[in-house]
Scaffold this motif. Structure first.
Motif, PDB file in Angstrom:
ATOM      1  N   GLN A  67      19.505  27.570 -17.451  1.00 49.20           N
ATOM      2  CA  GLN A  67      18.590  26.893 -16.545  1.00 49.20           C
ATOM      3  C   GLN A  67      18.941  27.238 -15.108  1.00 49.20           C
ATOM      4  O   GLN A  67      20.098  27.164 -14.707  1.00 49.20           O
ATOM      5  CB  GLN A  67      18.651  25.387 -16.741  1.00 49.20           C
ATOM      6  N   CYS A  68      17.930  27.610 -14.328  1.00 51.11           N
ATOM      7  CA  CYS A  68      18.114  27.963 -12.922  1.00 51.11           C
ATOM      8  C   CYS A  68      17.262  27.046 -12.056  1.00 51.11           C
ATOM      9  O   CYS A  68      16.116  26.759 -12.383  1.00 51.11           O
ATOM     10  CB  CYS A  68      17.689  29.410 -12.678  1.00 51.11           C
ATOM     11  N   VAL A  69      17.834  26.591 -10.956  1.00 55.34           N
ATOM     12  CA  VAL A  69      17.132  25.753  -9.994  1.00 55.34           C
ATOM     13  C   VAL A  69      16.790  26.617  -8.785  1.00 55.34           C
ATOM     14  O   VAL A  69      17.673  27.215  -8.180  1.00 55.34           O
ATOM     15  CB  VAL A  69      18.013  24.556  -9.559  1.00 55.34           C
ATOM     16  N   LEU A  70      15.507  26.700  -8.466  1.00 53.55           N
ATOM     17  CA  LEU A  70      15.037  27.522  -7.353  1.00 53.55           C
ATOM     18  C   LEU A  70      14.565  26.609  -6.232  1.00 53.55           C
ATOM     19  O   LEU A  70      14.007  25.540  -6.474  1.00 53.55           O
ATOM     20  CB  LEU A  70      13.876  28.412  -7.806  1.00 53.55           C
ATOM     21  N   TRP A  71      14.778  27.055  -4.992  1.00 58.23           N
ATOM     22  CA  TRP A  71      14.433  26.237  -3.828  1.00 58.23           C
ATOM     23  C   TRP A  71      13.506  26.984  -2.881  1.00 58.23           C
ATOM     24  O   TRP A  71      13.541  28.199  -2.773  1.00 58.23           O
ATOM     25  CB  TRP A  71      15.695  25.840  -3.068  1.00 58.23           C
ATOM     26  N   ASP A  72      12.694  26.224  -2.184  1.00 58.01           N
ATOM     27  CA  ASP A  72      11.857  26.639  -1.062  1.00 58.01           C
ATOM     28  C   ASP A  72      11.019  27.885  -1.370  1.00 58.01           C
ATOM     29  O   ASP A  72      10.285  27.894  -2.349  1.00 58.01           O
ATOM     30  CB  ASP A  72      12.699  26.822   0.206  1.00 58.01           C
ATOM     31  N   GLY A  73      11.122  28.939  -0.548  1.00 60.73           N
ATOM     32  CA  GLY A  73      10.275  30.119  -0.706  1.00 60.73           C
ATOM     33  C   GLY A  73      10.469  30.824  -2.030  1.00 60.73           C
ATOM     34  O   GLY A  73       9.513  31.324  -2.625  1.00 60.73           O
ATOM     35  N   ILE A  74      11.700  30.875  -2.509  1.00 61.09           N
ATOM     36  CA  ILE A  74      11.960  31.522  -3.799  1.00 61.09           C
ATOM     37  C   ILE A  74      11.263  30.756  -4.917  1.00 61.09           C
ATOM     38  O   ILE A  74      10.684  31.347  -5.829  1.00 61.09           O
ATOM     39  CB  ILE A  74      13.473  31.648  -4.051  1.00 61.09           C
ATOM     40  N   ALA A  75      11.289  29.426  -4.839  1.00 61.50           N
ATOM     41  CA  ALA A  75      10.611  28.603  -5.848  1.00 61.50           C
ATOM     42  C   ALA A  75       9.102  28.869  -5.823  1.00 61.50           C
ATOM     43  O   ALA A  75       8.485  29.068  -6.879  1.00 61.50           O
ATOM     44  CB  ALA A  75      10.899  27.124  -5.599  1.00 61.50           C
ATOM     45  N   GLU A  76       8.518  28.878  -4.647  1.00 62.40           N
ATOM     46  CA  GLU A  76       7.072  29.118  -4.523  1.00 62.40           C
ATOM     47  C   GLU A  76       6.684  30.500  -5.017  1.00 62.40           C
ATOM     48  O   GLU A  76       5.731  30.652  -5.781  1.00 62.40           O
ATOM     49  CB  GLU A  76       6.633  28.965  -3.066  1.00 62.40           C
ATOM     50  N   ASN A  77       7.412  31.538  -4.587  1.00 63.72           N
ATOM     51  CA  ASN A  77       7.084  32.910  -4.982  1.00 63.72           C
ATOM     52  C   ASN A  77       7.251  33.129  -6.475  1.00 63.72           C
ATOM     53  O   ASN A  77       6.439  33.815  -7.096  1.00 63.72           O
ATOM     54  CB  ASN A  77       7.931  33.913  -4.200  1.00 63.72           C
ATOM     55  N   THR A  78       8.298  32.564  -7.050  1.00 61.79           N
ATOM     56  CA  THR A  78       8.512  32.725  -8.484  1.00 61.79           C
ATOM     57  C   THR A  78       7.383  32.066  -9.275  1.00 61.79           C
ATOM     58  O   THR A  78       6.861  32.648 -10.233  1.00 61.79           O
ATOM     59  CB  THR A  78       9.874  32.140  -8.900  1.00 61.79           C
ATOM     60  N   CYS A  79       6.969  30.876  -8.861  1.00 66.11           N
ATOM     61  CA  CYS A  79       5.870  30.196  -9.550  1.00 66.11           C
ATOM     62  C   CYS A  79       4.557  30.963  -9.418  1.00 66.11           C
ATOM     63  O   CYS A  79       3.762  30.997 -10.351  1.00 66.11           O
ATOM     64  CB  CYS A  79       5.696  28.782  -9.005  1.00 66.11           C
ATOM     65  N   GLU A  80       4.353  31.579  -8.270  1.00 69.09           N
ATOM     66  CA  GLU A  80       3.094  32.281  -8.020  1.00 69.09           C
ATOM     67  C   GLU A  80       3.028  33.644  -8.701  1.00 69.09           C
ATOM     68  O   GLU A  80       1.993  34.038  -9.226  1.00 69.09           O
ATOM     69  CB  GLU A  80       2.881  32.454  -6.520  1.00 69.09           C
ATOM     70  N   TYR A  81       4.148  34.390  -8.709  1.00 68.86           N
ATOM     71  CA  TYR A  81       4.097  35.781  -9.145  1.00 68.86           C
ATOM     72  C   TYR A  81       4.746  36.073 -10.491  1.00 68.86           C
ATOM     73  O   TYR A  81       4.581  37.173 -11.022  1.00 68.86           O
ATOM     74  CB  TYR A  81       4.746  36.681  -8.081  1.00 68.86           C
ATOM     75  N   CYS A  82       5.504  35.147 -11.055  1.00 66.73           N
ATOM     76  CA  CYS A  82       6.195  35.416 -12.319  1.00 66.73           C
ATOM     77  C   CYS A  82       5.605  34.584 -13.445  1.00 66.73           C
ATOM     78  O   CYS A  82       5.134  33.467 -13.227  1.00 66.73           O
ATOM     79  CB  CYS A  82       7.691  35.105 -12.188  1.00 66.73           C
ATOM     80  N   LYS A  83       5.675  35.150 -14.642  1.00 66.06           N
ATOM     81  CA  LYS A  83       5.213  34.421 -15.825  1.00 66.06           C
ATOM     82  C   LYS A  83       6.243  34.590 -16.932  1.00 66.06           C
ATOM     83  O   LYS A  83       7.170  35.399 -16.822  1.00 66.06           O
ATOM     84  CB  LYS A  83       3.842  34.907 -16.253  1.00 66.06           C
ATOM     85  N   LYS A  84       6.089  33.831 -17.984  1.00 66.01           N
ATOM     86  CA  LYS A  84       7.009  33.885 -19.111  1.00 66.01           C
ATOM     87  C   LYS A  84       7.113  35.316 -19.628  1.00 66.01           C
ATOM     88  O   LYS A  84       6.115  36.007 -19.809  1.00 66.01           O
ATOM     89  CB  LYS A  84       6.518  32.958 -20.227  1.00 66.01           C
TER      90      LYS A  84
END
Length: 77
Positions: free
Chosen positions: A33-50
């Motif tokens: 499990q990885c916890v992502l913060w701020d811009g990295i969290a937003e970019n990962t949610c927007e551009y990455c998928k399972k």
């Protein structure tokens, strides 16, 4: 989601296959499990998928909490 301080936070689970076979001849996988913060969290949610391959850089952090009267432990990156 956002914290009470409006910091962006996202949780992702990274699957890491082991490079060797177990006694049954199968490759095992560790789920981290990885916890992502701020811009990295937003970019990962927007551009990455399972199933996407990602790189992870961070530190390991352990914590404990109580759930249903039991003490639980977690290890996150």
């Amino acid at each position: 989601y956002s914290t009470e301080n409006n910091k962006k936070r996202s949780l992702v689970t990274v699957a890491v296959p082991r490079s060797y076979k177990n006694i049954d001849g199968n490759y095992e996988t560790d789920f981290i499990q990885c916890v992502l913060w701020d811009g990295i969290a937003e970019n990962t949610c927007e551009y990455c998928k399972k199933g996407d391959i990602i790189g992870v850089k961070g530190r390991i952090q352990t914590s404990k909490y109580e759930k249903d009267g039991e003490v639980k432990y977690s290890t996150d990156v």
